[in-house]
Design an enzyme around this catalytic site. Structure first.
Site, short mmCIF file in Angstrom:
data_model
loop_
_atom_site.label_atom_id
_atom_site.label_comp_id
_atom_site.label_asym_id
_atom_site.label_seq_id
_atom_site.Cartn_x
_atom_site.Cartn_y
_atom_site.Cartn_z
N GLU A 326 0.85 -1.19 0.00
CA GLU A 326 0.00 0.00 0.00
C GLU A 326 0.88 1.24 0.00
OE1 GLU A 326 -4.13 -1.05 2.28
OE2 GLU A 326 -2.46 -0.38 3.53
N CYS A 327 0.67 2.12 -0.95
CA CYS A 327 1.36 3.41 -1.04
C CYS A 327 2.87 3.23 -0.93
CB CYS A 327 0.82 4.37 0.03
SG CYS A 327 1.16 6.10 -0.36
#
Length: 435
Positions: A326-327
């Site tokens: 994530e990110c």
């Protein structure tokens, strides 16, 4: 049910986090069990709440979470004496198009839970006029009860007297007045506060906050103002974990994991296996899935590039089992990350993604994503709600799009995430999955 109060403000930057941390520790020091919450998609403040209260803090988000999920998380306060929720931005600030249960505004949570609001009003540069601001908030939405205000950044006894006079003329309760103190500000970086784990003197700082609040605020009056939820809690339902055994990257570079997700996965029977890429640790060989949360990989890119044991373990795992980022975790799965100085660092190479912090542009907002490919046990077609907040720029993203992503108003978002085989990543942080 446990009574609660929301600490909110007319706008960001008014000092509500200082007030929140001081209240949490002051009530804890008085022998109360205080359950903290954070309104909205914030993964930094809850760690400060935990340090101040000794209890995990949970996000309550009316755009991303269904009503039963909000009430289920609010029930974490059932064994506490008091619930304290910290608002985000201004009390009524949300998105234009409602989501799962509302606009994402802190007022949604306060209204739904029946929690009175203590409004932190920054009176610097004004005196009696602060009452006009507070009165506007009191009258804006009759469904949200403003119990009173805390005056912040008061310059002198005369300034306090004038500000209090304005509030008294408007019939507004003043719980306290905080003198201006620049030394109580916590340092920030581009995504918010410097992380709680990075403060060697955090406990002393929080104790200072608590002493400041005890000296200038009527704590008993705030506790007396607390109220219980006006609607009964609905069954929370169960969040389906993406795997049975999840190797979770957890250190200063990978710390943006929402507590409610990890708790829900554990409650559903998943086993969380933490490891530290910065310590050059490989993911646990028993794991069914490796999950790399967001964080600040750009601040540690050189160390991550040199972490051979971590990278080889990740590559070995990806040969037979899924990996998701994530990110910041997504960026680490890519070919390269260019830091703010323009230096390119080799990343895991499991995806073709190349990102740059030398070309900064803010990406911010809620996201609704429909998976086009599975993420471990989450099948293609699963609809997720999350939030994106980063300053990196995509230079290359050659792999297939992972999801069809739209913003809060339904407009398509180009940051679709991507996947290659069983390796996947997104720029948004998952908050909830639609059922």
């Amino acid at each position: 049910m446990t009574p609660g109060v929301m600490i909110a403000a007319p706008a960001s930057g008014t000092g509500k986090t200082t007030v929140m941390l001081g209240l949490l520790r002051a009530f804890r020091d008085a022998g109360l069990a205080v359950q903290p919450f954070k309104s909205g998609p914030d993964y930094i403040d809850p760690a400060f709440h935990r340090a101040a209260s000794g209890r995990s803090s949970f996000n309550l988000d009316s755009w991303a979470m269904a009503e039963r999920m909000i009430h289920g998380l609010a029930a974490k306060a059932d064994d506490a004496d008091l619930a304290l929720a910290e608002g985000s931005m201004g009390l009524f600030d949300g998105v234009a198009t409602p989501g799962a249960a509302g606009s994402g505004a802190s007022a949604d949570v306060a209204r739904r839970m029946g929690w009175p609001v203590v409004l932190v009003v920054d009176v610097s540069g004004q005196a009696q006029s602060g009452a006009a601001t507070a009165l506007g908030f009191i009258r804006y939405d009759p469904g949200v009860r403003i119990a009173g205000v805390i005056l912040n950044r008061v310059a002198s006894p005369r300034h306090e007297r004038l500000a209090r006079d304005g509030m008294a003329a408007a019939g507004i309760c003043v719980f306290g007045a905080l003198p201006r103190r620049g030394d109580l500000r916590l340092p920030e970086r581009h995504l918010g506060l410097i992380q709680a784990s990075e403060h060697p003197d955090l406990d002393a700082r929080i104790a200072d906050h608590a002493g400041f609040l005890r000296e200038h605020v009527d704590l008993e009056a705030i506790r007396d103002a607390a109220a219980v939820a006006t609607t009964p809690a609905a069954p929370a339902g169960r969040l389906v974990p993406p795997a049975q055994r999840i190797a979770l990257a957890r250190d200063a570079a990978f710390s943006f994991a929402y507590p409610h997700l990890l708790t829900a996965w554990r409650d559903a029977g998943a086993e969380i296996l933490p490891f530290s890429p910065l310590a050059d640790e490989a993911p646990d060989a028993r794991a069914d899935l490796v999950w790399l949360p967001g964080g600040y990989p750009e601040l540690h890119a050189g160390r991550l590039a040199a972490a051979e044991r971590f990278r080889s373990g990740l590559v070995e795992h990806a040969g037979t089992r899924p990996v998701h980022g994530e990110c910041g975790g997504y960026m680490v799965l890519g070919e390269g990350l260019i830091d703010a100085d323009g230096t390119r660092h080799r990343m895991a190479g499991l995806l073709g993604l190349v990102t740059s912090y030398a070309q900064r542009r803010m990406h911010l907002g809620y996201r609704r994503a429909t998976l086009l490919a599975p993420v471990a046990a989450l099948a293609a077609g699963t609809v997720q709600r999350g939030h994106e907040f980063h300053y990196s720029t995509i230079l290359e993203q050659p792999d297939a799009a992972l999801a069809r992503v739209v913003d809060a108003e339904g407009a398509p978002v180009p940051e679709t995430g991507s996947y290659r085989g069983s390796v996947s990543g997104t720029f948004f942080h998952l908050i909830a999955t639609e059922r």
